[in-house]
Motif scaffolding. Structure first.
Motif, mmCIF file in Angstrom:
data_model
loop_
_atom_site.group_PDB
_atom_site.id
_atom_site.type_symbol
_atom_site.label_atom_id
_atom_site.label_comp_id
_atom_site.label_asym_id
_atom_site.label_seq_id
_atom_site.Cartn_x
_atom_site.Cartn_y
_atom_site.Cartn_z
ATOM 1 N N UNK A 1 0.846 -1.203 0.000
ATOM 2 C CA UNK A 1 0.000 0.000 0.000
ATOM 3 C C UNK A 1 0.879 1.250 0.000
ATOM 4 N N UNK A 2 0.239 2.404 -0.297
ATOM 5 C CA UNK A 2 0.974 3.677 -0.320
ATOM 6 C C UNK A 2 0.823 4.459 0.981
ATOM 7 N N UNK A 3 -0.332 4.297 1.616
ATOM 8 C CA UNK A 3 -0.559 4.960 2.909
ATOM 9 C C UNK A 3 -1.303 4.002 3.833
ATOM 10 N N UNK A 4 -1.141 4.232 5.143
ATOM 11 C CA UNK A 4 -1.872 3.464 6.151
ATOM 12 C C UNK A 4 -2.861 4.410 6.820
ATOM 13 N N UNK A 5 -4.139 3.997 6.899
ATOM 14 C CA UNK A 5 -5.183 4.863 7.456
ATOM 15 C C UNK A 5 -5.703 4.321 8.783
ATOM 16 N N UNK A 6 -5.792 5.203 9.779
ATOM 17 C CA UNK A 6 -6.441 4.897 11.069
ATOM 18 C C UNK A 6 -7.079 6.197 11.565
ATOM 19 N N UNK A 7 -7.989 6.123 12.554
ATOM 20 C CA UNK A 7 -8.412 7.371 13.185
ATOM 21 C C UNK A 7 -7.203 7.974 13.907
ATOM 22 N N UNK A 8 -7.073 9.298 13.928
ATOM 23 C CA UNK A 8 -5.929 9.906 14.613
ATOM 24 C C UNK A 8 -6.001 9.638 16.116
ATOM 25 N N UNK A 9 -7.196 9.823 16.672
ATOM 26 C CA UNK A 9 -7.396 9.633 18.113
ATOM 27 C C UNK A 9 -8.607 8.723 18.292
ATOM 28 N N UNK A 10 -8.563 7.814 19.275
ATOM 29 C CA UNK A 10 -9.696 6.891 19.453
ATOM 30 C C UNK A 10 -10.958 7.581 19.982
ATOM 31 N N UNK A 11 -10.813 8.820 20.484
ATOM 32 C CA UNK A 11 -11.975 9.552 20.998
ATOM 33 C C UNK A 11 -11.909 10.982 20.479
ATOM 34 N N UNK A 12 -13.063 11.673 20.570
ATOM 35 C CA UNK A 12 -13.056 13.113 20.331
ATOM 36 C C UNK A 12 -12.489 13.793 21.578
ATOM 37 N N UNK A 13 -12.436 15.129 21.565
ATOM 38 C CA UNK A 13 -11.853 15.880 22.687
ATOM 39 C C UNK A 13 -12.513 15.480 24.008
ATOM 40 N N UNK A 14 -11.688 15.134 24.995
ATOM 41 C CA UNK A 14 -12.234 14.766 26.305
ATOM 42 C C UNK A 14 -12.262 15.981 27.220
ATOM 43 N N UNK A 15 -13.009 15.843 28.318
ATOM 44 C CA UNK A 15 -13.165 16.983 29.225
ATOM 45 C C UNK A 15 -11.886 17.220 30.010
ATOM 46 N N UNK A 16 -11.598 18.484 30.277
ATOM 47 C CA UNK A 16 -10.445 18.821 31.120
ATOM 48 C C UNK A 16 -10.640 18.135 32.471
#
Lengths: 101, 484
Positions: free
Chosen positions: B392-407
């Protein structure tokens, strides 16, 4: 390997790292460092027989040699001015007495 | 009057004389003054210096034709700026005024950019939320009770909120890509050796790399073209020619082979992130890319390898903060007491934790079991990618397993925080270029990011894919309500 980290271990490591931990920090680190080190135990699952270590990936394409010529360095006075204590006239950083203290 | 927002359009307007660099600078400083009290993206704003610099660009006809003429830029506070306070958001460097510029700062300045300030980050870039900043966390422009990610969270928030079109960050294990994903902007970690680290405050030297945050692929291409290239002052930079990144933005990804390591995505990823990721894959497929399932057999060990080697390198790099040459000093009668007290008072909890771990794994009796073992597994992870890139030319994954979490949500559990980096650390272990591309919003209206990783020095393919998604979707133009 010790996932059973003792208070004495933490104190010894802190001394090696030149960190003067408080009592509370030592207590917290005994627990947290043990948890982190036991997480690292996962690595033992991997078969690394005859696998060479990777220390650097920069060998992907070697950097060129530079010419062996002198060049100006940063200004000494400016650097000493950034130090908590220094003697610009003598060109020295100042620290608490080391010899004979 | 249409207000130009992106660097490319700003620069064109300035070069054509339709806009002055001074006005562009003023708009940026106004946005910072209005939004930063809430976001705390900036650690230090350079209002006077930036205005003077913008006027100098306006006064010099040749400077106005430079590739980033008059473009306001924010710089992560672990990159040295001559005469401007630089702390890496650590108390131990409070008051430090660097006597020289990092190479990337020299290059940006030569390209006509106007640096408006230094951005907030986790102390010494150690963290995934900016909560480890000694000066208080930055906040996410999409939801100010949430983290912008880290460690370059201030840079991501500054671009996402419209305060600047471009910011620089550093990426040791995901510190550009994860905050880019959580703030809905583009973040690029170049190949190890592509961009000089001279003047970057060292964290883990075999992983560290500087890269841009932008809102468009074109702007990322233009910044990379300016900062990339060999630097005699950083022996890890290579002479491999710098590609024409802007020319790669053809919008054409037909035949691009995209590898998806499905086995990594079966658990631990939030369902709304999985949905956004699958939408992004569908778009790539619709654009003519070919999707293939691949295996990265050792990827589940990447976090352990990363934190073990990274902390070992950090414990060594941070030995230089001893109260002698710069920053703070805690008074003491002897020199060894002075070192230990200075370091205890100057470093925050996470930095101490990492120094302790690094010192432990390098100490007598444990080196082979921990450090050497991790370096060997690092080799296995590199080989996984070598193998994948034959297919393959690129490997794809989500960047982060979650969206922004709370402080505050993960602040008390270091391992939980470390797992934020599960998809990003491998690119650093293998030295590969990787990008986070906005891929839409979750139901809660929080950004999600698509990460693509490519072969060494193939940043062009990453930027081409980002540009193709920009042309096909509205993901890159989603803006938070507070956008300046």
């Amino acid at each position: 390997m010790p996932t059973n980290l003792t208070r004495a271990d933490v104190t010894r490591i802190a001394a090696l790292a030149r960190l003067e931990l408080t009592e509370d920090e030592t207590t917290l680190f005994v627990e947290q460092l043990a948890a982190i080190l036991s997480y690292f135990e996962d690595l033992q699952r991997a078969d690394t027989t005859n696998v060479p270590p990777t220390a650097q990936v920069a060998v992907l394409a070697a950097a060129p040699w530079r010419e062996d010529a002198d060049r100006p360095s940063l200004d000494r006075d400016l650097l000493i001015r950034q130090a908590p204590e220094g003697d610009r006239d003598a060109g020295l950083f100042t620290v608490p007495r080391v010899i004979g203290s | 009057m249409t207000r130009e927002r992106e660097a490319h359009a700003l620069r064109a307007a300035i070069a054509a004389g339709r806009l002055s660099a001074a006005d562009a600078c003023r708009a940026s400083l106004d946005a910072i003054a209005r939004l930063d009290p809430e976001l705390h993206a900036f650690q230090h704003v350079m209002a006077d210096a930036a205005s003077a610099r913008a006027r100098a660009v306006d006064a010099d006809p040749s400077a106005k034709q430079a590739p980033l003429a008059g473009v306001p830029v924010a710089i992560k506070d672990n990159i040295l700026t001559r005469g401007v306070p630089t702390t890496a958001c650590s108390k131990i460097l409070e008051g430090y005024i660097p006597p020289y510029d990092a190479t990337v700062i020299e290059r940006l300045t030569r390209a006509g950019a106007v640096i408006v300030g230094k951005t907030n980050c986790d102390e010494f870039a150690m963290g995934s939320s900016t909560e480890n900043s000694a000066f208080g966390p930055a906040r996410n422009p999409w939801a100010t009770d949430r983290t912008p990610g880290g460690s370059s969270g201030g840079s991501a928030a500054a671009v996402a909120s419209g305060m600047v079109p471009i910011a620089l960050g550093s990426d040791t294990g995901g510190s550009i890509r994860q905050p880019a994903a959580l703030c809905g902007v583009l973040g690029l970690k170049p190949t190890y050796g592509r961009v000089s680290r001279y003047g970057l405050i060292a964290f883990a030297s075999s992983f560290d790399q500087i890269g841009p945050f932008t809102r468009t692929a074109r702007d990322a291409a233009d910044v990379l073209a300016v900062i990339a290239g060999h630097d005699p002052l950083d022996s890890t930079t290579v002479e491999t020619p710098v590609a024409d990144y802007a020319a790669a933005l053809t919008g054409d990804v037909r035949g691009l082979r995209v590898g998806v390591p499905g086995h990594l995505l079966t658990h631990g990823v939030d369902p709304d992130i999985t949905r956004a990721f699958e939408r992004a894959l569908d778009e790539l497929r619709a654009a003519g890319a070919e999707l293939t399932d691949i295996a990265l057999p050792h990827a589940d060990l990447a976090i352990a390898v990363y934190y073990l080697i990274g902390n070992a390198e950090a414990s060594s790099n941070l030995a230089r903060y001893d109260g002698v040459r710069y920053g703070r000093r805690a008074p003491a009668a002897t020199v060894t007491e002075m070192y230990a007290r200075t370091r205890d008072r100057g470093f925050g909890a996470e930095v101490k934790r990492r120094i302790m771990i690094g010192t432990y794994v390098l100490s007598a009796g444990y080196y082979d079991a921990y450090y050497l073992k991790a370096q060997q597994v690092r080799t296995l992870i590199r080989r996984d990618y070598d193998e994948a890139f034959t297919r393959v030319d690129v490997v794809a994954v989500p960047t982060s397993p979650t969206a922004a979490f709370r402080l505050g949500e993960r602040a008390s559990d270091p391992i939980q925080m470390y797992l934020s980096d599960v998809f990003t650390v491998s690119a650093n272990l293998a030295g590969l270029p990787a990008i986070s591309i906005p891929c839409g919003l979750t139901d809660a209206r929080l950004p999600a990011g698509l990460q693509l990783t490519a072969r060494p020095f193939d940043e062009s393919t990453l930027l081409r894919a980002a540009d193709a998604l920009e042309r096909r979707t509205s993901w890159a133009t989603e803006r938070p309500p507070i956008f300046a």
